[in-house]
Design a protein around this motif. Structure first.
Motif, PDB file in Angstrom:
ATOM      1  N   PRO A   1     -54.878  29.500 -10.822  1.00 43.02           N
ATOM      2  CA  PRO A   1     -54.727  28.336  -9.939  1.00 43.02           C
ATOM      3  C   PRO A   1     -55.640  28.370  -8.722  1.00 43.02           C
ATOM      4  O   PRO A   1     -56.170  27.337  -8.306  1.00 43.02           O
ATOM      5  N   ARG A   2     -55.836  29.553  -8.157  1.00 40.82           N
ATOM      6  CA  ARG A   2     -56.714  29.638  -6.977  1.00 40.82           C
ATOM      7  C   ARG A   2     -58.172  29.352  -7.354  1.00 40.82           C
ATOM      8  O   ARG A   2     -58.907  28.746  -6.574  1.00 40.82           O
ATOM      9  N   GLN A   3     -58.585  29.758  -8.545  1.00 43.02           N
ATOM     10  CA  GLN A   3     -59.940  29.455  -8.988  1.00 43.02           C
ATOM     11  C   GLN A   3     -60.095  27.962  -9.240  1.00 43.02           C
ATOM     12  O   GLN A   3     -61.127  27.365  -8.902  1.00 43.02           O
ATOM     13  N   VAL A   4     -59.071  27.348  -9.843  1.00 40.52           N
ATOM     14  CA  VAL A   4     -59.087  25.892 -10.043  1.00 40.52           C
ATOM     15  C   VAL A   4     -59.213  25.179  -8.705  1.00 40.52           C
ATOM     16  O   VAL A   4     -60.017  24.247  -8.533  1.00 40.52           O
ATOM     17  N   GLN A   5     -58.443  25.616  -7.736  1.00 42.89           N
ATOM     18  CA  GLN A   5     -58.482  25.005  -6.407  1.00 42.89           C
ATOM     19  C   GLN A   5     -59.860  25.137  -5.774  1.00 42.89           C
ATOM     20  O   GLN A   5     -60.397  24.177  -5.199  1.00 42.89           O
ATOM     21  N   ALA A   6     -60.448  26.312  -5.902  1.00 45.95           N
ATOM     22  CA  ALA A   6     -61.780  26.524  -5.340  1.00 45.95           C
ATOM     23  C   ALA A   6     -62.810  25.641  -6.031  1.00 45.95           C
ATOM     24  O   ALA A   6     -63.728  25.105  -5.385  1.00 45.95           O
ATOM     25  N   THR A   7     -62.679  25.476  -7.347  1.00 38.90           N
ATOM     26  CA  THR A   7     -63.614  24.626  -8.084  1.00 38.90           C
ATOM     27  C   THR A   7     -63.510  23.180  -7.635  1.00 38.90           C
ATOM     28  O   THR A   7     -64.525  22.498  -7.431  1.00 38.90           O
ATOM     29  N   ILE A   8     -62.298  22.695  -7.468  1.00 37.62           N
ATOM     30  CA  ILE A   8     -62.105  21.320  -7.015  1.00 37.62           C
ATOM     31  C   ILE A   8     -62.678  21.122  -5.614  1.00 37.62           C
ATOM     32  O   ILE A   8     -63.311  20.121  -5.310  1.00 37.62           O
ATOM     33  N   ARG A   9     -62.467  22.114  -4.762  1.00 41.09           N
ATOM     34  CA  ARG A   9     -62.975  22.013  -3.386  1.00 41.09           C
ATOM     35  C   ARG A   9     -64.504  21.953  -3.357  1.00 41.09           C
ATOM     36  O   ARG A   9     -65.092  21.420  -2.414  1.00 41.09           O
TER      37      ARG A   9
END
Length: 262
Positions: A248-256
């Motif tokens: 989830p943290r990697q997904v969040q970073a990608t979206i950001r």
């Protein structure tokens, strides 16, 4: 009177749906919308509100609305029911029950479908509360939506919503990466989307890529991509003890890191 606080991208079409459905409704927002049925003056809003739909952005704005700047707990003497429609941490939602007087019914009612569903009055609501409270709520919710999922007691609707949005965030991150790679390979975007629609990669974002308002947006703190980043944070706040949160943290970073698509 029904009050709707947070007349933004989602709130304004929800306000219109309630009004067009015959509800006596007024909107409140800190930004002047220039509409006759919205106000920036809390004292032109609060005294007559009996049912409140809160569609503000985040926990800070929810605190301001209920307890601090606008302080509806102190300025709305007729208030008897509050729908929390924002996507917030389930832990925060459960904590509200101890902060809101017991005579006020709390229902967590986050919704899904993006602006297009709000405009078409086809929202999906994820609901937490007693069966009788949900039954009483459905006639109003039906003015704005088509799908109603009673997930359990108060707080369960928000827990379901943040899990749903965690999937939506992963779809967004991977779909945008796939489309960028397709561009580099010289593939036609629409042909690829048509293929995905009938294949194993199908997901909500690819299916609605031409109608979902943020499908091509880059990240900005105040846009829908920014809200999706916030929603992943809400899911992480309610992660089980000891859970692996690296994906989830990697997904969040990608979206950001998303840039706009033309």
């Amino acid at each position: 009177m029904i009050g709707l606080a947070g007349c933004g991208r989602m709130g304004l079409p929800m306000l219109a749906a309630l009004r067009d459905g015959g509800a006596h409704v007024k909107g409140f927002d800190v930004v002047d919308k220039g509409l006759s049925d919205t106000t920036t003056n809390i004292m032109a809003f609060a005294p007559e509100v009996e049912t409140l739909f809160s569609v503000v952005r985040d926990e800070g704005e929810t605190n301001a609305l209920l307890f601090d700047t606008q302080n509806l707990m102190g300025t709305a003497p007729k208030l008897r029911r509050v729908f929390i429609c924002s996507t917030l941490s389930p832990r925060y939602i459960l904590g509200l029950r101890n902060r809101v007087p017991s005579h006020i019914t709390l229902i967590d009612a986050p919704m899904s479908g993006a602006v297009i569903a709000a405009e078409n009055r086809t929202l999906s609501f994820m609901l937490g509360g007693t069966q009788s409270d949900i039954d009483d709520a459905k006639p109003l919710l039906a003015l704005m939506g088509q799908h109603f999922h009673h997930m359990g007691a108060y707080g369960a609707g928000m827990q379901a919503k943040v899990l749903n949005n965690l999937l939506a965030a992963s779809h967004t991150a991977m779909t945008r990466l796939v489309l960028d790679w397709a561009d580099e390979a010289g593939l036609d975007t629409q042909h690829l989307l048509n293929l995905i629609e009938t294949s194993s990669g199908q997901n909500w974002l690819t299916s609605g890529f031409d109608t979902i308002e943020f499908a091509k947006h880059g990240y900005a703190p105040d846009n829908s991509i920014g809200i999706l980043v916030k929603d992943v944070s809400a899911a992480l706040d309610a992660a089980p003890d000891g859970a692996d949160t690296s994906l989830p943290r990697q997904v969040q970073a990608t979206i950001r890191s998303l840039k706009p698509r033309s």
